[in-house]
Design an enzyme around this catalytic site. Structure first.
Site, PDB file in Angstrom:
ATOM      1  N   GLY A  73      44.164  42.640  38.258  1.00 42.16           N
ATOM      2  CA  GLY A  73      42.469  42.068  38.222  1.00 42.16           C
ATOM      3  C   GLY A  73      42.185  40.367  38.610  1.00 42.16           C
ATOM      4  N   SER A  74      41.566  40.166  39.447  1.00 36.91           N
ATOM      5  CA  SER A  74      40.684  38.924  39.665  1.00 36.91           C
ATOM      6  C   SER A  74      40.586  38.107  38.460  1.00 36.91           C
ATOM      7  CB  SER A  74      39.955  39.035  40.885  1.00 36.91           C
ATOM      8  OG  SER A  74      40.189  39.994  42.050  1.00 36.91           O
ATOM      9  N   GLY A  75      40.316  36.562  38.665  1.00 39.50           N
ATOM     10  CA  GLY A  75      39.982  36.289  37.274  1.00 39.50           C
ATOM     11  C   GLY A  75      41.727  34.937  37.440  1.00 39.50           C
ATOM     12  N   HIS A  76      42.170  35.760  37.758  1.00 38.59           N
ATOM     13  CA  HIS A  76      43.715  34.838  37.356  1.00 38.59           C
ATOM     14  C   HIS A  76      44.234  34.218  38.059  1.00 38.59           C
ATOM     15  CE1 HIS A  76      43.045  37.017  33.349  1.00 38.59           C
ATOM     16  NE2 HIS A  76      43.254  38.591  34.256  1.00 38.59           N
ATOM     17  N   ASP A  99      45.572  48.934  33.602  1.00 37.07           N
ATOM     18  CA  ASP A  99      47.010  48.841  35.073  1.00 37.07           C
ATOM     19  C   ASP A  99      47.468  50.127  34.597  1.00 37.07           C
ATOM     20  OD1 ASP A  99      46.155  46.155  35.979  1.00 37.07           O
ATOM     21  OD2 ASP A  99      46.040  45.521  34.542  1.00 37.07           O
ATOM     22  N   HIS A 110      41.298  37.711  29.530  1.00 37.10           N
ATOM     23  CA  HIS A 110      40.583  38.096  29.495  1.00 37.10           C
ATOM     24  C   HIS A 110      39.386  38.085  28.701  1.00 37.10           C
ATOM     25  CE1 HIS A 110      43.855  41.015  31.458  1.00 37.10           C
ATOM     26  NE2 HIS A 110      43.173  40.427  31.843  1.00 37.10           N
TER      27      HIS A 110
END
Length: 688
Positions: free
Chosen positions: A411-414, A467, A576
């Site tokens: 996911g994005s955000g990392h 994932d 998260h």
């Protein structure tokens, strides 16, 4: 003083009310106040009305029974479900019909909310394709739009027998009448007797022009049919051909969209009807910018889920029961906790308190696409996107014949994880998902095809349900195309499970070591099994523990996603925002490092003379100044055990948007792992 009395009709038409609230400004105002915690001044600015009107809305809502301290439970649940579906599948919008005991049939409720949605979606000049179906007809029958100009409604498929009450012809006529537009029918049946008959019909000028104009459509509405005996597909005659149903079921078809059979991932299932169906093609359908799917019912959950996974739908209209079923079927197990109402705590006005976090963003819905576009332009020397899959990024150097391909993702955000670790000597491709959400199977599979050099492909990713499921699907797709795939799931977070359940742990910042080792092994020419084995060994010898001081804020809400007390810290926080193992009073930097290193040493059991790699990673908002303070104490603790640091990385490597906090990762090296970490690499965020 008498409060200002809003006029519903004028207010609702003046405002651009978000789709999921229907046409009711009262519901919107209550949501903003009771669920998002906005002040009345903030609500007035958001809705574009006066503060007095906001006050009147909230007071009238209490009188009408819309709120009882909180929103009506059924309405509240439907709003949360719509929000979760939108986030989980990356939809442009979603509306969920609440569960009611008023006797209305499901098709009537979907028709009503679908009509509300289309009142906001259809605009002058639109070219709307209408696919037949009972639910689609129910929407059209309840839709009433006036004042539009130059709207054309296209029948999306050929016609069916008039014994079906929701024929393609009837659906198109109904929508054209509802919007005051022009209707263009397809003057041919949906199913002809042979491929030759279809070819001859499509050579006719009139029909060929009608079919060609379907490529100009900018919006489409369709239902999603299951393959159960009572479905519209059976009634239409599409499956009357001997052996047709058995063929599609045997090839794992689970539903039908616009006459096209799809599997659980939303891919078209080839079959005996392909050359006999007249109407919008599968590729034409997928290229329409706004694709409105309206469907509900427990029996349709697999079909709707397949359409969502295949990104066939941009706006979903469904009911609460079906929405829950879709989310649970796709691995979202904590739905009830997400939709539990939150009590609003009334406090005095504090001018120093801000309810929203400031961010450099445009439209929150475009954050990921704009971020990826910016990363590609900034790192064009390292990355290129795949055509038709802009979130599938390939290394400009790295993939080559005879080399094992390395595919990572999440996911994005990392950021800079994951695309920062794509390049020569690192991963060959990355699939990027929505914020804190797994990428879908299709772009992962496209990455496989792009990097397959004939030696197989290795997947490396963190241990999260979405994932695991989506990468497993992509591995199955690769196997069907003759590409061998091996998988290493990272599990370095020692806080997320005990040592006996190492396989149940999350993969966090220690991913960096696994990506580096896998990329180096492949670049050195090791075979697929050897690459998987050494990457697995690096994961088994990596230990990570994080500490959060402040929460992160999501771009969609610009609000913190959890709370930490002013003098508290959370130990073992996930990337998260997953809860940690304990919350304690804030300690000094040295005390925090000592606590983390004690837990790492208890599992790693280092000996005198051992060598390690160390990663001190910021969760996003913690600066290098503080990271170096942490590293200073880490080195002291290692030196006291006569353990030397062979390589270290300090900075932003696997973040959680703007969370304040840090994680410490230690890789217990052996000679081979140390050599692979020293192997040259060149990526956007890592270079050796």
């Amino acid at each position: 003083m008498a409060r200002e009395k809003p006029t519903e009709s004028s207010a609702s038409t003046a405002m651009d009310i978000p789709l999921r609230f229907g046409a009711d400004p009262y519901i919107w105002a209550c949501w903003l106040y009771y669920e998002e915690g906005l002040t009345q001044g903030d609500i007035a600015a958001t809705m574009g009305i006066s503060r007095a009107t906001v006050n009147a809305y909230l007071a009238d809502a209490r009188e009408r029974g819309i709120i009882q301290i909180s929103l009506d439970p059924a309405q509240l649940a439907s709003l949360h479900l719509a929000q979760e579906l939108k986030r989980h599948f990356g939809l442009h919008d979603c509306i969920v019909a609440p569960t009611r005991d008023d006797g209305d049939a499901l098709i009537d409720r979907l028709g009503a909310v679908g009509a509300q949605a289309l009142e906001k979606i259809i605009r002058s000049g639109d070219r709307l394709a209408v696919v037949w179906g009972r639910t689609v007809l129910a929407v059209g029958e309840r839709l009433k739009l006036s004042g539009l100009q130059d709207v054309t409604v296209y029948q999306a498929t050929g016609g069916t027998a008039s014994t079906l009450n929701s024929t393609p012809q009837q659906c198109a006529w109904t929508f054209a009448a509802a919007v005051g537009g022009r209707c263009e029918n397809i003057l041919a049946p949906i199913l002809v007797s042979s491929a030759e008959v279809r070819r001859l019909l499509e050579e006719e000028t009139l029909l060929s022009q009608q079919l060609a104009r379907l490529s100009t459509v900018n919006k489409a509405i369709f239902s999603i049919a299951s393959l159960r005996p009572n479905s519209t597909v059976h009634q239409s005659g599409l499956l009357d051909a001997p052996g047709a149903l058995q063929h599609y079921l045997g090839n794992k078809a689970i539903g039908v969209v616009a006459g096209h059979f799809i599997d659980e991932r939303g891919r078209r299932v080839a079959g005996p009807l392909d050359e006999r169906v007249i109407g919008v093609s599968f590729d034409q359908l997928k290229s329409i910018p706004a694709r409105i799917g309206v469907a509900g019912g427990a029996d349709k959950v697999p079909a709707i889920l397949g359409a969502l996974r295949g990104q066939l739908v941009t706006v979903l209209i469904t009911d609460a029961v079906t929405a829950r079923g879709i989310l649970r079927a796709d691995g979202v197990t904590d739905i009830d906790s997400k939709i539990a109402p939150r009590q609003r705590i009334e406090t005095g006005h504090d001018s120093s308190r801000r309810d929203k976090v400031k961010k450099f963003i445009n439209d929150p819905q475009d954050v990921i696409d704009e971020m990826v576009a910016g990363a590609i332009s900034a790192h064009a020397r390292h990355l290129r996107p795949l055509l038709d899959y802009p979130r599938a990024l390939i290394a400009r150097e790295g993939p080559r014949p005879g080399k094992v391909g390395i595919v990572i993702g999440g996911g994005s955000g990392h950021e800079p994880c994951f695309f920062g670790y794509v390049g020569r000597g690192l991963a060959d491709a990355v699939a990027v998902g929505n914020v804190f959400s797994s990428p879908p199977p299709d772009p992962i599979f496209e990455c496989v095809k792009a990097v397959d050099g004939g030696a197989g492909v290795l997947f490396v990713y963190g241990n999260y349900h979405g994932d695991v499921m989506n990468f497993d699907m992509a591995a199955e797709m690769a196997a069907e195309h003759g590409v061998p795939v091996r998988t290493v799931i990272t599990t370095d977070d020692i806080a997320s499970a005990n040592v006996e359940d190492r396989e149940g742990r999350r993969g966090v910042a220690g991913n960096l070591f696994a990506f580096k080792v896998a990329g180096a092994a492949a670049d050195r020419g090791m075979d697929l099994d050897a690459c998987a084995a050494i990457t697995r060994r690096s994961n088994q010898r990596t230990f990570t523990l994080g500490v959060a001081l402040e929460p992160c804020s999501l771009p969609q809400t610009r609000r913190y996603n959890f709370e930490i007390g002013a003098d508290e810290m959370e130990i073992g926080m996930g990337i998260h925002g997953e809860p940690g193992v304990m919350r304690e009073k804030l300690k000094s930097a040295d005390d925090i490092v000592d606590m983390v290193m004690d837990k790492i040493f208890a599992e790693m059991k280092p000996g005198s003379g051992d060598r390690v790699a160390v990663l001190v990673n910021s969760f996003g908002a913690t600066p290098l100044m503080e990271l170096y303070i942490l590293h200073r104490r880490i080195e002291e603790r290692l030196s006291a055990k006569q353990v030397s640091i062979a390589v270290n990385w300090i900075g932003h490597y696997c973040t959680s948007i703007d969370m304040v906090g840090a994680s410490i990762s230690v890789l217990h090296l052996d000679a081979e792992l140390e050599e692979l970490l020293a192997h040259p690499c060149d990526g956007a965020a890592l270079r050796v």
